[in-house]
Design a protein around this motif. Structure first.
Motif, PDB file in Angstrom:
ATOM      1  N   ALA A 256       0.818  -1.211   0.000  1.00 26.11           N
ATOM      2  CA  ALA A 256       0.000   0.000   0.000  1.00 26.11           C
ATOM      3  C   ALA A 256       0.855   1.266   0.000  1.00 26.11           C
ATOM      4  O   ALA A 256       0.320   2.361  -0.142  1.00 26.11           O
ATOM      5  CB  ALA A 256      -0.925   0.005   1.215  1.00 26.11           C
ATOM      6  N   ILE A 257       2.163   1.125   0.154  1.00 28.79           N
ATOM      7  CA  ILE A 257       3.061   2.282   0.114  1.00 28.79           C
ATOM      8  C   ILE A 257       3.390   2.654  -1.325  1.00 28.79           C
ATOM      9  O   ILE A 257       3.470   3.830  -1.685  1.00 28.79           O
ATOM     10  CB  ILE A 257       4.336   1.993   0.930  1.00 28.79           C
ATOM     11  CG1 ILE A 257       3.980   1.938   2.416  1.00 28.79           C
ATOM     12  CG2 ILE A 257       5.408   3.046   0.665  1.00 28.79           C
ATOM     13  CD1 ILE A 257       5.136   1.561   3.320  1.00 28.79           C
ATOM     14  N   ASP A 258       3.596   1.660  -2.160  1.00 33.07           N
ATOM     15  CA  ASP A 258       3.792   1.889  -3.591  1.00 33.07           C
ATOM     16  C   ASP A 258       4.959   2.839  -3.860  1.00 33.07           C
ATOM     17  O   ASP A 258       4.866   3.723  -4.717  1.00 33.07           O
ATOM     18  CB  ASP A 258       2.503   2.433  -4.229  1.00 33.07           C
ATOM     19  CG  ASP A 258       2.539   2.316  -5.752  1.00 33.07           C
ATOM     20  OD1 ASP A 258       3.256   1.432  -6.254  1.00 33.07           O
ATOM     21  OD2 ASP A 258       1.873   3.110  -6.427  1.00 33.07           O
ATOM     22  N   ASP A 259       6.052   2.685  -3.111  1.00 35.60           N
ATOM     23  CA  ASP A 259       7.244   3.512  -3.330  1.00 35.60           C
ATOM     24  C   ASP A 259       8.457   2.721  -2.874  1.00 35.60           C
ATOM     25  O   ASP A 259       8.887   2.825  -1.719  1.00 35.60           O
ATOM     26  CB  ASP A 259       7.128   4.833  -2.560  1.00 35.60           C
ATOM     27  CG  ASP A 259       8.229   5.825  -2.939  1.00 35.60           C
ATOM     28  OD1 ASP A 259       9.353   5.382  -3.225  1.00 35.60           O
ATOM     29  OD2 ASP A 259       7.959   7.035  -2.954  1.00 35.60           O
ATOM     30  N   ASP A 260       9.003   1.934  -3.771  1.00 31.55           N
ATOM     31  CA  ASP A 260      10.162   1.120  -3.424  1.00 31.55           C
ATOM     32  C   ASP A 260      11.357   1.984  -3.041  1.00 31.55           C
ATOM     33  O   ASP A 260      12.204   1.562  -2.248  1.00 31.55           O
ATOM     34  CB  ASP A 260      10.542   0.204  -4.589  1.00 31.55           C
ATOM     35  CG  ASP A 260       9.606  -0.989  -4.714  1.00 31.55           C
ATOM     36  OD1 ASP A 260       8.649  -1.076  -3.912  1.00 31.55           O
ATOM     37  OD2 ASP A 260       9.824  -1.820  -5.608  1.00 31.55           O
ATOM     38  N   GLY A 261      11.418   3.188  -3.602  1.00 35.96           N
ATOM     39  CA  GLY A 261      12.526   4.071  -3.269  1.00 35.96           C
ATOM     40  C   GLY A 261      12.544   4.403  -1.791  1.00 35.96           C
ATOM     41  O   GLY A 261      13.616   4.429  -1.159  1.00 35.96           O
ATOM     42  N   PHE A 262      11.375   4.674  -1.215  1.00 38.14           N
ATOM     43  CA  PHE A 262      11.312   4.928   0.221  1.00 38.14           C
ATOM     44  C   PHE A 262      11.742   3.698   1.008  1.00 38.14           C
ATOM     45  O   PHE A 262      12.496   3.801   1.988  1.00 38.14           O
ATOM     46  CB  PHE A 262       9.897   5.330   0.637  1.00 38.14           C
ATOM     47  CG  PHE A 262       9.641   5.146   2.106  1.00 38.14           C
ATOM     48  CD1 PHE A 262      10.249   5.980   3.034  1.00 38.14           C
ATOM     49  CD2 PHE A 262       8.826   4.115   2.561  1.00 38.14           C
ATOM     50  CE1 PHE A 262      10.039   5.795   4.404  1.00 38.14           C
ATOM     51  CE2 PHE A 262       8.612   3.930   3.917  1.00 38.14           C
ATOM     52  CZ  PHE A 262       9.221   4.766   4.833  1.00 38.14           C
ATOM     53  N   LEU A 263      11.274   2.524   0.604  1.00 35.01           N
ATOM     54  CA  LEU A 263      11.616   1.311   1.341  1.00 35.01           C
ATOM     55  C   LEU A 263      13.114   1.052   1.300  1.00 35.01           C
ATOM     56  O   LEU A 263      13.726   0.699   2.315  1.00 35.01           O
ATOM     57  CB  LEU A 263      10.846   0.125   0.767  1.00 35.01           C
ATOM     58  CG  LEU A 263       9.325   0.178   0.940  1.00 35.01           C
ATOM     59  CD1 LEU A 263       8.659  -0.951   0.177  1.00 35.01           C
ATOM     60  CD2 LEU A 263       8.945   0.121   2.425  1.00 35.01           C
TER      61      LEU A 263
END
Length: 584
Positions: A256-263
């Motif tokens: 649900a975050i849909d932002d691998d860069g943040f992860l």
């Protein structure tokens, strides 16, 4: 290190910082009635340095209209709508400073809900039981402060503040400290994909925290493209790991975050901030089965594919998301044991591709479970497998869970065959309570049993105190012979895992898996210290052919298998054979 929140400084002052880009003025109000204006700075920040002792209570006044808690509050005096409190994490005197954690392959995880046990102090009293059982890691369901006095955990609104009804920050530190004395790791479940529906005031003064045009099941999506937002959650992760000496985090529903860069940034910042000698672990829940993240900073993912396949085989349920596993479930189980994920790009029941190839990943990149908070709590009546599955089949599946090289996870009470439900529970009132109750009931509309509104009315009201009380596990399991038998069963299996398998689990690799018959599989792994581990499992109601084990193979564990069965080369119904074959 921390840009958000109230931070005690070395000179005795406290630095207050609030990111409030959509407001023009911020004032600090102390509980003593004094008021101090914060200085606006670049990029929406408001900052104040003030002579202010630790434990001072404060809140913010926004544009001279709204009083709000600190979104990075380290402690709430009462509820999430009231005063925050300055906390100095350096004041706690740690008793076990030489603890550096345990390597990931040693993890045997036990998930529990702190509120149902009574709070941090009561969980601390439960630690000797976990050690005796053979658990090596305690995973606490989310601790973030929430509205009301009870919540199943995933409606937190102040992620830096442990819920006040569980205890104080120092009581949590003492729990962690005591766990380390017992050799137990402690993990915390963190929710970075949404905020709960009551007590989140960010929209008043930081509308840029969200993508108003991008909706999620919980409202507007969080905008992880903004550095201040990324910092907010990365600093939260670092707080748990550094200020509380937590050993690992489980990140809830990162799909649900849909932002691998943040992860990837979060994982990188954690690795950079933690001393090299410490073992710190990052675990994902991710419906996308994004295997690339398990090669880029994250240790493991909850293997919902494994659970769902085993659940279909144990219960025969095939509605809703179980429909994705109802066709050829035995083949899917073999795929899971051999390659980790079942869905590695194939279309699901909605026709959408899901997952990435995972066969190159080690078995310990996957956390396997038969029950957890989601798979029990997201049932209409919160039933556990002890009420849903045939007992011998459930025990055979438990042997697989605890002796295969994937990391096993147990859900509180599972080890004594607990039959009390784990229901979805909240403590909302008025219109919100009605919305949550009806929303919860409507979630089950796609199940034939709840296809009409009348049948859905039988689903418990999450806001009723009874829903919380019924979910409390029986903490006196030794009173009943059947519960003692379950405990001995789990304890014996975990002793085998620790003494015979653990030395080779870190470098374990799959040697393949095959279908033996309906609901029966044979899987093999080469352990890092040389021998081959084989598990032949039959969850079905009839015997199947089993190729004769090698003469050199040691019978490590058997359930419902006699010597005559092996001479006849058959695997009886609801049985399991575990062998170790030495290096030739």
């Amino acid at each position: 290190m921390y840009s958000h929140g109230a931070r005690p400084m070395a000179d005795g002052r406290t630095r207050f910082a609030l990111w409030a880009p959509s407001c023009r003025r911020v004032d600090l109000q102390l509980l003593d009635g004094s008021q101090h204006r914060l200085t606006p700075q670049d990029d929406g920040w408001f900052v104040l340095l003030l002579d202010c002792p630790a434990e001072a209570s404060y809140r913010y006044l926004i544009d001279e209209q709204w009083t709000v808690p600190d979104p990075a509050s380290r402690r709430q005096v009462d509820d999430v709508h009231g005063f925050s409190q300055v906390v100095d994490p350096q004041r706690y005197e740690w008793r076990h400073c030489d603890w550096h954690g345990r390597p990931w392959h040693e993890a045997v995880i036990y998930e529990l809900h702190v509120g149902l046990f009574g709070g941090f102090q009561q969980v601390e009293e439960h630690l000797p039981h976990l050690v005796d059982l053979g658990v090596t890691a305690l995973q606490l369901m989310p601790l973030a402060a929430f509205s009301g006095r009870r919540n199943w955990g995933y409606d937190g609104v102040l992620p830096f503040a442990p819920a006040s009804c569980y205890g104080t920050p120092d009581e949590l530190r003492r729990l962690v400290d005591s766990a380390h004395a017992f050799g137990l790791m402690v993990f915390v479940d963190v929710v970075y994909n949404h905020f709960g529906p009551d007590g989140n005031y960010l929209g008043l003064y930081a509308r840029q925290f969200f993508h108003e045009e991008r909706a999620t099941p919980w409202g507007a999506a969080i905008d992880f493209g903004r550095p201040q937002v990324r910092d907010f959650f990365c600093e939260n992760a670092l707080m748990w790991l550094l200020d509380y000496r937590i050993d690992g985090l489980r990140l809830d529903a990162v799909h649900a975050i849909d932002d691998d860069g943040f992860l990837r940034e979060l994982a990188s910042r954690v690795r950079a901030a933690v001393p090299a000698q410490r073992h710190v672990h990052l675990v994902l829940e991710n419906e996308n089965n994004a295997a690339h993240l398990l090669r880029d900073g994250f240790d493991a993912q909850w293997n919902d594919d494994g659970h769902n396949t085993l659940h279909v085989l144990l219960t025969g349920e095939d509605e809703s998301y179980y429909a994705d596993y109802a066709q050829a479930p035995t083949r899917k189980l073999a795929t899971c044991l051999e390659q980790g994920f079942v869905y590695q790009g194939q279309a699901n029941r909605h026709g959408r591709p899901r997952g990435e190839p995972s066969a190159d990943l080690p078995p310990h990149a996957f956390v396997l479970f038969l029950q957890n908070h989601d798979q029990v709590g997201n049932r209409a009546f919160g039933e556990r497998l002890a009420l849903l599955a045939e007992p011998d089949a459930l025990k055979a599946a438990t042997v697989l869970l605890l002796l295969c090289p994937m990391v096993p996870l147990l859900f509180m009470g599972e080890e004594w065959g607990c039959t009390r439900p784990f229901l979805f529970f909240t403590d909302y009132h008025d219109e919100l309570a009605n919305a949550v109750r009806e929303g919860r009931r409507n979630e089950f509309a796609e199940f034939s049993r709840f296809s009409d509104a009348h049948s859905r009315e039988t689903i418990a009201d999450p806001n009723a105190l009874a829903s919380f009380l019924r979910s409390q596990p029986d903490l006196a399991p030794a009173l009943e012979p059947q519960q003692r038998d379950w405990l001995a069963f789990y304890r014996g299996l975990l002793q085998v895992r620790r003494t015979r398998l653990q030395p080779g689990l870190q470098e374990a690799r799959s040697l393949g898996a095959e279908v033996l018959g309906d609901a029966a599989v044979l899987a093999r792994w080469r352990l890092g210290n040389g021998p081959t581990l084989s598990i032949a499992l039959n969850l079905g109601a009839g015997a199947v052919h089993l190729p004769a084990p090698s003469a050199q193979a040691e019978r490590l564990y058997t359930y419902r298998i006699e010597d005559a069965d092996l001479r006849q080369e058959q695997l009886p119904a609801r049985s399991v054979l575990v062998t170790l074959e030495p290096v030739q």
